[in-house]
Design an enzyme around this catalytic site. Structure first.
Site, PDB file in Angstrom:
ATOM      1  N   LYS A 193      41.947  31.873  46.299  1.00  0.00           N
ATOM      2  CA  LYS A 193      42.508  30.947  45.305  1.00  0.00           C
ATOM      3  C   LYS A 193      43.725  30.215  45.865  1.00  0.00           C
ATOM      4  O   LYS A 193      44.508  30.790  46.625  1.00  0.00           O
ATOM      5  CB  LYS A 193      42.921  31.731  44.057  1.00  0.00           C
ATOM      6  CG  LYS A 193      41.766  32.440  43.379  1.00  0.00           C
ATOM      7  CD  LYS A 193      42.251  33.385  42.293  1.00  0.00           C
ATOM      8  CE  LYS A 193      43.098  34.507  42.834  1.00  0.00           C
ATOM      9  NZ  LYS A 193      43.449  35.529  41.839  1.00  0.00           N
ATOM     10  N   THR A 199      52.057  30.129  34.216  1.00  0.00           N
ATOM     11  CA  THR A 199      50.843  30.551  34.923  1.00  0.00           C
ATOM     12  C   THR A 199      50.675  32.076  34.874  1.00  0.00           C
ATOM     13  O   THR A 199      50.014  32.655  35.725  1.00  0.00           O
ATOM     14  CB  THR A 199      50.892  30.089  36.396  1.00  0.00           C
ATOM     15  OG1 THR A 199      52.114  30.581  36.965  1.00  0.00           O
ATOM     16  CG2 THR A 199      50.823  28.576  36.518  1.00  0.00           C
ATOM     17  N   GLY A 257      49.048  35.299  34.291  1.00  0.00           N
ATOM     18  CA  GLY A 257      47.666  35.720  34.026  1.00  0.00           C
ATOM     19  C   GLY A 257      46.593  34.741  34.478  1.00  0.00           C
ATOM     20  O   GLY A 257      45.420  34.901  34.112  1.00  0.00           O
ATOM     21  N   THR A 258      46.963  33.759  35.300  1.00  0.00           N
ATOM     22  CA  THR A 258      45.926  32.805  35.753  1.00  0.00           C
ATOM     23  C   THR A 258      44.826  33.504  36.552  1.00  0.00           C
ATOM     24  O   THR A 258      43.644  33.203  36.391  1.00  0.00           O
ATOM     25  CB  THR A 258      46.536  31.683  36.621  1.00  0.00           C
ATOM     26  OG1 THR A 258      47.388  32.276  37.596  1.00  0.00           O
ATOM     27  CG2 THR A 258      47.294  30.673  35.796  1.00  0.00           C
ATOM     28  N   GLY A 259      45.230  34.440  37.415  1.00  0.00           N
ATOM     29  CA  GLY A 259      44.245  35.131  38.255  1.00  0.00           C
ATOM     30  C   GLY A 259      43.308  35.993  37.419  1.00  0.00           C
ATOM     31  O   GLY A 259      42.092  36.024  37.641  1.00  0.00           O
ATOM     32  N   CYS A 260      43.874  36.697  36.426  1.00  0.00           N
ATOM     33  CA  CYS A 260      43.060  37.544  35.538  1.00  0.00           C
ATOM     34  C   CYS A 260      42.070  36.669  34.781  1.00  0.00           C
ATOM     35  O   CYS A 260      40.876  36.993  34.680  1.00  0.00           O
ATOM     36  CB  CYS A 260      43.937  38.276  34.528  1.00  0.00           C
ATOM     37  SG  CYS A 260      45.257  39.254  35.255  1.00  0.00           S
TER      38      CYS A 260
HETATM   39  N1  LIG Z   1      49.587  24.950  38.769  1.00  0.00           N
HETATM   40  C1  LIG Z   1      48.243  25.039  38.807  1.00  0.00           C
HETATM   41  N2  LIG Z   1      47.473  23.972  38.528  1.00  0.00           N
HETATM   42  C2  LIG Z   1      46.110  24.057  38.548  1.00  0.00           C
HETATM   43  N3  LIG Z   1      45.462  25.189  38.869  1.00  0.00           N
HETATM   44  C3  LIG Z   1      46.184  26.282  39.169  1.00  0.00           C
HETATM   45  C4  LIG Z   1      47.603  26.279  39.157  1.00  0.00           C
HETATM   46  N4  LIG Z   1      48.046  27.529  39.474  1.00  0.00           N
HETATM   47  C5  LIG Z   1      46.941  28.279  39.675  1.00  0.00           C
HETATM   48  N5  LIG Z   1      45.826  27.531  39.515  1.00  0.00           N
HETATM   49  C6  LIG Z   1      44.429  28.012  39.584  1.00  0.00           C
HETATM   50  O1  LIG Z   1      44.379  29.205  38.817  1.00  0.00           O
HETATM   51  C7  LIG Z   1      43.460  30.129  39.394  1.00  0.00           C
HETATM   52  C8  LIG Z   1      44.192  31.430  39.696  1.00  0.00           C
HETATM   53  O2  LIG Z   1      44.941  31.248  40.890  1.00  0.00           O
HETATM   54  P1  LIG Z   1      46.303  31.957  41.276  1.00  0.00           P
HETATM   55  O3  LIG Z   1      46.479  31.729  42.729  1.00  0.00           O
HETATM   56  O4  LIG Z   1      47.388  31.492  40.351  1.00  0.00           O
HETATM   57  O5  LIG Z   1      45.972  33.463  40.924  1.00  0.00           O
HETATM   58  P2  LIG Z   1      46.928  34.707  40.925  1.00  0.00           P
HETATM   59  O6  LIG Z   1      48.131  34.445  41.748  1.00  0.00           O
HETATM   60  O7  LIG Z   1      46.080  35.846  41.309  1.00  0.00           O
HETATM   61  O8  LIG Z   1      47.370  34.820  39.394  1.00  0.00           O
HETATM   62  P3  LIG Z   1      48.132  36.043  38.646  1.00  0.00           P
HETATM   63  O9  LIG Z   1      48.632  36.990  39.679  1.00  0.00           O
HETATM   64  O10 LIG Z   1      49.198  35.420  37.810  1.00  0.00           O
HETATM   65  O11 LIG Z   1      47.126  36.666  37.724  1.00  0.00           O
HETATM   66  C9  LIG Z   1      42.890  29.415  40.631  1.00  0.00           C
HETATM   67  O12 LIG Z   1      41.706  28.759  40.259  1.00  0.00           O
HETATM   68  C10 LIG Z   1      43.984  28.411  40.984  1.00  0.00           C
HETATM   69  O13 LIG Z   1      43.504  27.319  41.729  1.00  0.00           O
HETATM   70  C1  LIG Z   2      48.312  44.403  33.465  1.00  0.00           C
HETATM   71  C2  LIG Z   2      48.441  43.255  34.397  1.00  0.00           C
HETATM   72  N1  LIG Z   2      47.402  42.942  35.199  1.00  0.00           N
HETATM   73  C3  LIG Z   2      47.493  41.913  36.056  1.00  0.00           C
HETATM   74  C4  LIG Z   2      48.641  41.136  36.119  1.00  0.00           C
HETATM   75  C5  LIG Z   2      48.736  39.989  37.092  1.00  0.00           C
HETATM   76  O1  LIG Z   2      48.839  38.799  36.450  1.00  0.00           O
HETATM   77  C6  LIG Z   2      49.698  41.481  35.244  1.00  0.00           C
HETATM   78  N2  LIG Z   2      50.864  40.775  35.235  1.00  0.00           N
HETATM   79  N3  LIG Z   2      49.565  42.536  34.411  1.00  0.00           N
END
Ligand SMILES: Nc1ncnc2c1ncn2[C@@H]1O[C@H](COP(=O)(O)OP(=O)(O)OP(=O)(O)O)[C@@H](O)[C@H]1O
Ligand SMILES: Cc1ncc(CO)c(N)n1
Length: 285
Positions: free
Chosen positions: A183, A215, A217-220
């Site tokens: 990502k 952002t 929880g974007t990854g979740c």
């Molecule tokens: N500012 C942004 N604008 C558009 N898309 C974004 C943005 N930030 C993240 N994304 C998208 O969100 C999704 C999750 O990516 P990200 O790299 O933020 O995950 P993460 O770091 O594992 O998130 P978290 O740890 O908060 O759960 C991907 O599809 C990424 O491209």
């Molecule tokens: C419980 C939990 N899972 C995943 C993340 C990562 O976004 C968070 N902040 N908290």
């Protein structure tokens, strides 16, 4: 006599094995909201309870590996699981319990979001758990969805450019994973680009980078949307495409929750597709 079983509608079912976020933006809460929005019956096995809000993680209470195993068994012995995802796993004991359960039930549509640290820096995967994560869990999964820092930690590589990303994806595939989605949320640039690798071809999923701090929880949310797509029977490519559209809508149509790094809007994707639906913007009017 009415055949109750056959008169009921069959729906796709997905399980999340992850931590609870009391603030509702990440973890189990984000996953279940996303499953629901995408028409999937959501189930959960909680690995840890976190006291958390938009300003950070105040406390982490891991569950015992037995408690995690029993939750997964309860679901697996009664309810069909079409796809599952893992999020916060925290310790090597919990990772081993989860890996054993995946083997017991022979589930194959498995997405692993390698959650390591929260956006505020709190540890969600202990250092001592990294080796079990790579050796025991990753060889059992269909898709892994690291962000750049997570891919660096899993591979030991420094990722600075597109060529590094591709090399890291290849190294992850060598662990036995079918697909890697690296990502691009942590990069800079006009576009947020996610790289998909299936061991043969690379493809990119790109969307306009939104200028926001909200952002949490974007990854979740992204990995839950991907899992929902797999539960519906989509190919990984189509499920990634849908997940990208889902997270884009969720970040774009932001909501004001808490005083720190706020969560995304889990109902934005469905609203954008439902003419006349209530929107977050209208609620402020
Ligand atoms: N500012 C942004 N604008 C558009 N898309 C974004 C943005 N930030 C993240 N994304 C998208 O969100 C999704 C999750 O990516 P990200 O790299 O933020 O995950 P993460 O770091 O594992 O998130 P978290 O740890 O908060 O759960 C991907 O599809 C990424 O491209
Ligand atoms: C419980 C939990 N899972 C995943 C993340 C990562 O976004 C968070 N902040 N908290």
């Amino acid at each position: 006599m009415v055949d109750v079983q056959s008169s009921r509608r069959q729906v796709p079912r997905a399980l999340t094995i992850a931590g609870s976020d009391s603030g509702g933006g990440a973890g189990i809460q984000a996953d279940l909201k996303t499953f629901q929005e995408l028409g999937v019956f959501g189930m959960s096995a909680i690995t840890a309870v976190t006291a958390q809000n938009t300003t950070g993680v105040q406390a982490v209470y891991p569950l015992s590996p037995e408690a995690v195993t029993e939750q997964i068994r309860s679901v697996g012995r009664d309810i069909r699981v079409d796809a599952l995802k893992t999020g916060m796993l925290f310790s090597h004991e919990i990772i081993e319990a989860v890996a054993a359960s995946l083997e017991e039930f022979k589930w194959t549509r498995v997405v692993v979001d390698p959650v390591m640290v929260a956006k505020g820096g709190s540890v969600l995967l202990q250092d001592a758990a990294l080796s079990a994560f790579k050796r025991k869990l990753l060889p059992l999964v269909e898709v892994v969805t690291p962000n750049i820092p997570e891919a660096e930690r899993l591979t030991g590589m420094t990722i600075r450019n597109a060529s590094n990303k591709r090399d890291a994806a290849k190294q992850l595939i060598d662990l036995g994973i079918r697909y890697v989605v690296m990502k691009g949320g942590h990069e800079t640039g006009e576009e947020a680009v996610d790289l998909l690798y299936d061991g043969y071809c690379f493809s990119e999923f790109s969307a306009k980078r939104i200028d926001t701090v909200h952002t949490h929880g974007t990854g979740c949310t992204f990995s839950a949307a991907l899992t929902a797509g797999l539960a519906h029977g989509l190919s990984v490519e189509l499920a990634v495409q849908q997940a990208k559209a889902f997270i884009q809508a969720a970040i774009e149509d932001g909501i004001q929750i808490g005083g720190g790094i706020g969560p995304t809007n889990h109902w934005a994707y469905r609203q954008q597709r439902t003419p006349g639906a209530w929107t977050a913007e209208q609620s402020l009017a």
